[in-house]
Write a protein that holds these residues in place. Structure first.
Motif, PDB file in Angstrom:
ATOM      1  N   ARG A 126      18.268  19.151  57.121  1.00  0.00           N
ATOM      2  CA  ARG A 126      17.126  18.921  56.236  1.00  0.00           C
ATOM      3  C   ARG A 126      17.566  18.418  54.864  1.00  0.00           C
ATOM      4  O   ARG A 126      16.864  17.631  54.221  1.00  0.00           O
ATOM      5  N   LEU A 127      18.734  18.888  54.414  1.00  0.00           N
ATOM      6  CA  LEU A 127      19.191  18.508  53.073  1.00  0.00           C
ATOM      7  C   LEU A 127      19.840  17.136  53.035  1.00  0.00           C
ATOM      8  O   LEU A 127      19.997  16.563  51.941  1.00  0.00           O
ATOM      9  N   LYS A 128      20.221  16.609  54.188  1.00  0.00           N
ATOM     10  CA  LYS A 128      20.930  15.336  54.189  1.00  0.00           C
ATOM     11  C   LYS A 128      20.092  14.192  53.618  1.00  0.00           C
ATOM     12  O   LYS A 128      20.578  13.435  52.741  1.00  0.00           O
ATOM     13  N   PRO A 129      18.808  13.977  54.029  1.00  0.00           N
ATOM     14  CA  PRO A 129      18.037  12.869  53.425  1.00  0.00           C
ATOM     15  C   PRO A 129      17.711  13.114  51.950  1.00  0.00           C
ATOM     16  O   PRO A 129      17.553  12.162  51.176  1.00  0.00           O
ATOM     17  N   LEU A 130      17.642  14.384  51.575  1.00  0.00           N
ATOM     18  CA  LEU A 130      17.330  14.682  50.174  1.00  0.00           C
ATOM     19  C   LEU A 130      18.485  14.315  49.259  1.00  0.00           C
ATOM     20  O   LEU A 130      18.262  13.796  48.147  1.00  0.00           O
ATOM     21  N   VAL A 131      19.698  14.569  49.696  1.00  0.00           N
ATOM     22  CA  VAL A 131      20.849  14.234  48.850  1.00  0.00           C
ATOM     23  C   VAL A 131      21.013  12.729  48.775  1.00  0.00           C
ATOM     24  O   VAL A 131      21.473  12.182  47.771  1.00  0.00           O
ATOM     25  N   GLU A 132      20.611  12.003  49.871  1.00  0.00           N
ATOM     26  CA  GLU A 132      20.712  10.559  49.848  1.00  0.00           C
ATOM     27  C   GLU A 132      19.681   9.962  48.872  1.00  0.00           C
ATOM     28  O   GLU A 132      19.907   8.893  48.297  1.00  0.00           O
ATOM     29  N   ALA A 133      18.560  10.670  48.687  1.00  0.00           N
ATOM     30  CA  ALA A 133      17.526  10.206  47.737  1.00  0.00           C
ATOM     31  C   ALA A 133      17.708  10.795  46.350  1.00  0.00           C
ATOM     32  O   ALA A 133      16.823  10.639  45.482  1.00  0.00           O
ATOM     33  N   ASP A 134      18.785  11.461  46.098  1.00  0.00           N
ATOM     34  CA  ASP A 134      19.095  12.115  44.823  1.00  0.00           C
ATOM     35  C   ASP A 134      18.033  13.126  44.442  1.00  0.00           C
ATOM     36  O   ASP A 134      17.776  13.404  43.260  1.00  0.00           O
ATOM     37  N   ALA A 135      17.416  13.742  45.491  1.00  0.00           N
ATOM     38  CA  ALA A 135      16.407  14.768  45.219  1.00  0.00           C
ATOM     39  C   ALA A 135      17.049  16.125  44.973  1.00  0.00           C
ATOM     40  O   ALA A 135      16.440  16.992  44.332  1.00  0.00           O
ATOM     41  N   ILE A 136      18.259  16.309  45.506  1.00  0.00           N
ATOM     42  CA  ILE A 136      18.999  17.548  45.257  1.00  0.00           C
ATOM     43  C   ILE A 136      20.410  17.164  44.837  1.00  0.00           C
ATOM     44  O   ILE A 136      20.855  16.009  45.010  1.00  0.00           O
ATOM     45  N   SER A 137      21.122  18.148  44.309  1.00  0.00           N
ATOM     46  CA  SER A 137      22.500  17.884  43.900  1.00  0.00           C
ATOM     47  C   SER A 137      23.423  17.792  45.114  1.00  0.00           C
ATOM     48  O   SER A 137      23.143  18.343  46.181  1.00  0.00           O
ATOM     49  N   ARG A 138      24.518  17.072  44.895  1.00  0.00           N
ATOM     50  CA  ARG A 138      25.514  16.968  45.964  1.00  0.00           C
ATOM     51  C   ARG A 138      26.125  18.324  46.265  1.00  0.00           C
ATOM     52  O   ARG A 138      26.501  18.611  47.415  1.00  0.00           O
ATOM     53  N   GLN A 139      26.257  19.162  45.285  1.00  0.00           N
ATOM     54  CA  GLN A 139      26.832  20.484  45.479  1.00  0.00           C
ATOM     55  C   GLN A 139      25.987  21.322  46.427  1.00  0.00           C
ATOM     56  O   GLN A 139      26.521  22.030  47.299  1.00  0.00           O
ATOM     57  N   ALA A 140      24.667  21.260  46.299  1.00  0.00           N
ATOM     58  CA  ALA A 140      23.809  22.037  47.192  1.00  0.00           C
ATOM     59  C   ALA A 140      23.982  21.592  48.639  1.00  0.00           C
ATOM     60  O   ALA A 140      24.004  22.409  49.580  1.00  0.00           O
ATOM     61  N   TYR A 141      24.100  20.287  48.849  1.00  0.00           N
ATOM     62  CA  TYR A 141      24.287  19.803  50.227  1.00  0.00           C
ATOM     63  C   TYR A 141      25.650  20.222  50.778  1.00  0.00           C
ATOM     64  O   TYR A 141      25.757  20.628  51.944  1.00  0.00           O
ATOM     65  N   ASP A 142      26.685  20.116  49.932  1.00  0.00           N
ATOM     66  CA  ASP A 142      28.025  20.513  50.396  1.00  0.00           C
ATOM     67  C   ASP A 142      28.056  21.996  50.755  1.00  0.00           C
ATOM     68  O   ASP A 142      28.726  22.394  51.733  1.00  0.00           O
ATOM     69  N   ASP A 143      27.364  22.811  50.019  1.00  0.00           N
ATOM     70  CA  ASP A 143      27.325  24.241  50.351  1.00  0.00           C
ATOM     71  C   ASP A 143      26.647  24.469  51.699  1.00  0.00           C
ATOM     72  O   ASP A 143      27.070  25.314  52.504  1.00  0.00           O
ATOM     73  N   ALA A 144      25.597  23.720  51.988  1.00  0.00           N
ATOM     74  CA  ALA A 144      24.902  23.866  53.278  1.00  0.00           C
ATOM     75  C   ALA A 144      25.791  23.434  54.439  1.00  0.00           C
ATOM     76  O   ALA A 144      25.803  24.062  55.509  1.00  0.00           O
ATOM     77  N   VAL A 145      26.536  22.338  54.225  1.00  0.00           N
ATOM     78  CA  VAL A 145      27.455  21.886  55.283  1.00  0.00           C
ATOM     79  C   VAL A 145      28.553  22.927  55.519  1.00  0.00           C
ATOM     80  O   VAL A 145      28.923  23.211  56.669  1.00  0.00           O
ATOM     81  N   ALA A 146      29.074  23.504  54.440  1.00  0.00           N
ATOM     82  CA  ALA A 146      30.123  24.521  54.581  1.00  0.00           C
ATOM     83  C   ALA A 146      29.591  25.747  55.322  1.00  0.00           C
ATOM     84  O   ALA A 146      30.287  26.319  56.184  1.00  0.00           O
ATOM     85  N   GLN A 147      28.374  26.149  55.001  1.00  0.00           N
ATOM     86  CA  GLN A 147      27.793  27.290  55.726  1.00  0.00           C
ATOM     87  C   GLN A 147      27.623  26.982  57.214  1.00  0.00           C
ATOM     88  O   GLN A 147      27.796  27.843  58.076  1.00  0.00           O
ATOM     89  N   ARG A 148      27.259  25.723  57.519  1.00  0.00           N
ATOM     90  CA  ARG A 148      27.142  25.343  58.935  1.00  0.00           C
ATOM     91  C   ARG A 148      28.488  25.443  59.644  1.00  0.00           C
ATOM     92  O   ARG A 148      28.566  25.965  60.757  1.00  0.00           O
ATOM     93  N   GLU A 149      29.542  24.944  59.011  1.00  0.00           N
ATOM     94  CA  GLU A 149      30.869  24.996  59.634  1.00  0.00           C
ATOM     95  C   GLU A 149      31.343  26.445  59.805  1.00  0.00           C
ATOM     96  O   GLU A 149      31.958  26.794  60.824  1.00  0.00           O
ATOM     97  N   GLN A 150      31.077  27.284  58.812  1.00  0.00           N
ATOM     98  CA  GLN A 150      31.441  28.693  58.929  1.00  0.00           C
ATOM     99  C   GLN A 150      30.692  29.353  60.080  1.00  0.00           C
ATOM    100  O   GLN A 150      31.248  30.176  60.819  1.00  0.00           O
ATOM    101  N   ALA A 151      29.433  29.004  60.247  1.00  0.00           N
ATOM    102  CA  ALA A 151      28.635  29.583  61.327  1.00  0.00           C
ATOM    103  C   ALA A 151      29.177  29.147  62.691  1.00  0.00           C
ATOM    104  O   ALA A 151      29.211  29.939  63.651  1.00  0.00           O
ATOM    105  N   VAL A 152      29.593  27.897  62.788  1.00  0.00           N
ATOM    106  CA  VAL A 152      30.178  27.418  64.054  1.00  0.00           C
ATOM    107  C   VAL A 152      31.463  28.176  64.367  1.00  0.00           C
ATOM    108  O   VAL A 152      31.709  28.565  65.522  1.00  0.00           O
ATOM    109  N   ALA A 153      32.294  28.412  63.352  1.00  0.00           N
ATOM    110  CA  ALA A 153      33.534  29.169  63.551  1.00  0.00           C
ATOM    111  C   ALA A 153      33.233  30.605  63.957  1.00  0.00           C
ATOM    112  O   ALA A 153      33.932  31.193  64.801  1.00  0.00           O
ATOM    113  N   THR A 154      32.183  31.169  63.365  1.00  0.00           N
ATOM    114  CA  THR A 154      31.807  32.531  63.733  1.00  0.00           C
ATOM    115  C   THR A 154      31.373  32.601  65.193  1.00  0.00           C
ATOM    116  O   THR A 154      31.654  33.574  65.904  1.00  0.00           O
TER     117      THR A 154
END
Length: 388
Positions: A126-154
């Motif tokens: 959900r955050l990917k199109p928002l970061v491409e439109a500069d609607a959210i910060s890049r940091q917020a998107y990177d945190d969401a991606v990191a949480q996804r990767e951590q969840a996959v590892a879990t």
């Protein structure tokens, strides 16, 4: 005196003189002694295998100690003690309840990890199109991606934990690692067993083939290798015979494993390992036996029964021999190894000679004998039994 008196007297004197003359005649010659009755054997040349009999001990071909891979309470034994078991057969059952609970817990943890990973993946999408439109910060998107990767590892970790818990549950059923004969149980039902226990729960030994470990002076190894016992099975021309406590050979074959030879540093003896087929399970681990190991073959050897050999006062071996006219003569001979109660002749006799086996005490040099064919005791006994 009357003349008839002198006539009678003269007649008596004449009769007495004739009687004395008859007594003084020489006696007729005594009858000649009959030839001595003896038994003889005509020597023949044949291949002779020279061997040594060495003490040995039987060892199992393979041995497996049954030990638990998880700790637990023994619920039941699932084999007959002293019976043959197959690889994979169930032997003991531990209480599976604790391991089943661990499996259920790990399954629930995996389910939770999968749900968390799905949510983290959806959030990142959900955050990917928002970061491409500069609607959210890049940091917020990177945190969401990191949480996804951590969840996959879990999720991966939870799957591994579940696999381990299922493996522990499977280990609660203890199986035979090899086929063979199992001994008595060494733990009872209700006992608590663990992976650190020193004593096994039971022991399986494969004995359809066994090893026989024998000792021989290390100096004899070179001759043993040169004899042709190369341990290659079919190419082995000098097999090993295993003898029981009664001296009778077992109906099994053996061959030397030269890769299994070692030298005892304390005694200097070579420990030779012999692989023996044991389909009837007559040889059991721990038994003491004797192994007859061939070391040489004489292509044209001559064997002489032991009772035919006499010894002189100086220890020289001798034997009575008959010539073509059955005249006896005592000949010095040389003998070597003993093969089945027969000497191997190394000198003084040859194939074709007629040797006296029994009745030597009746002979004198130059005397004529009355020979009869010699029969071994086993053959004679069989013939007597058949005659009955």
């Amino acid at each position: 005196m009357h003349p008839s008196y002198f006539t009678k007297k003269n007649m008596l004197i004449a009769a007495a003189l004739l009687s004395l003359a008859a007594c003084s005649k020489p006696a007729p010659d005594e009858a000649a002694a009959p030839p001595a009755a003896v038994t003889v054997l005509k020597l023949q040349a044949a291949p002779v295998v020279l061997s040594d009999e060495l003490p040995g001990r039987v060892a199992a071909f393979r041995t497996a100690d049954i030990r638990p891979q998880v700790g637990g309470i023994v619920l039941r034994r699932q084999f007959e003690q002293g019976a043959d078991v197959t690889a994979g057969q169930k032997l003991f059952q531990l209480n599976p309840a604790p391991f089943q609970a661990d499996v259920d817990s790990a399954a629930a943890a995996l389910q939770h990890a999968v749900a968390t990973a799905n949510r983290a993946s959806s959030q990142a999408e959900r955050l990917k199109p928002l970061v491409e439109a500069d609607a959210i910060s890049r940091q917020a998107y990177d945190d969401a991606v990191a949480q996804r990767e951590q969840a996959v590892a879990t999720v991966a970790q939870a799957r591994a934990t579940l696999a381990r818990r299922r493996l522990d549950l499977a280990f609660a059923s203890i199986e035979a690692p090899i086929a063979g004969r199992i001994g008595s149980e060494l733990v009872t039902e209700g006992a608590l067993v663990g992976v650190a226990d020193a004593a096994p729960m039971a022991r399986i030994q494969q004995i359809d083939k066994v090893y026989v470990d024998v000792r021989q002076p290390a100096a004899a190894l070179a001759a043993l290798r040169a004899s042709g016992s190369d341990g290659t099975g079919g190419a082995d021309k000098l097999p090993v015979t295993i003898l029981g406590a009664d001296g009778q050979p077992h109906p099994v074959t053996g061959r030397i494993l030269f890769s299994g030879i070692s030298v005892d540093a304390g005694t200097g003896d070579a420990v030779i390992r012999v692989l023996v087929d044991n389909p009837q399970r007559q040889l059991l681990p721990g038994m003491f036996v004797r192994a007859r190991i061939a070391r040489a073959v004489q292509a044209n050897g001559v064997l002489l029964p032991q009772q035919a050999v006499l010894r002189s006062s100086g220890g020289q071996a001798q034997a009575w021999v008959l010539d073509g006219t059955n005249k006896a003569s005592l000949k010095p001979i040389a003998v070597g190894d003993v093969v089945e109660h027969q000497y191997v002749v190394s000198g003084g006799l040859k194939a074709g000679d007629t040797v006296v086996i029994e009745g030597q005490e009746r002979l004198q040099p130059g005397a004529t004998a009355a020979p009869q064919p010699w029969k071994p005791a086993v053959v004679a006994a069989a013939a007597a039994a058949k005659a009955r």
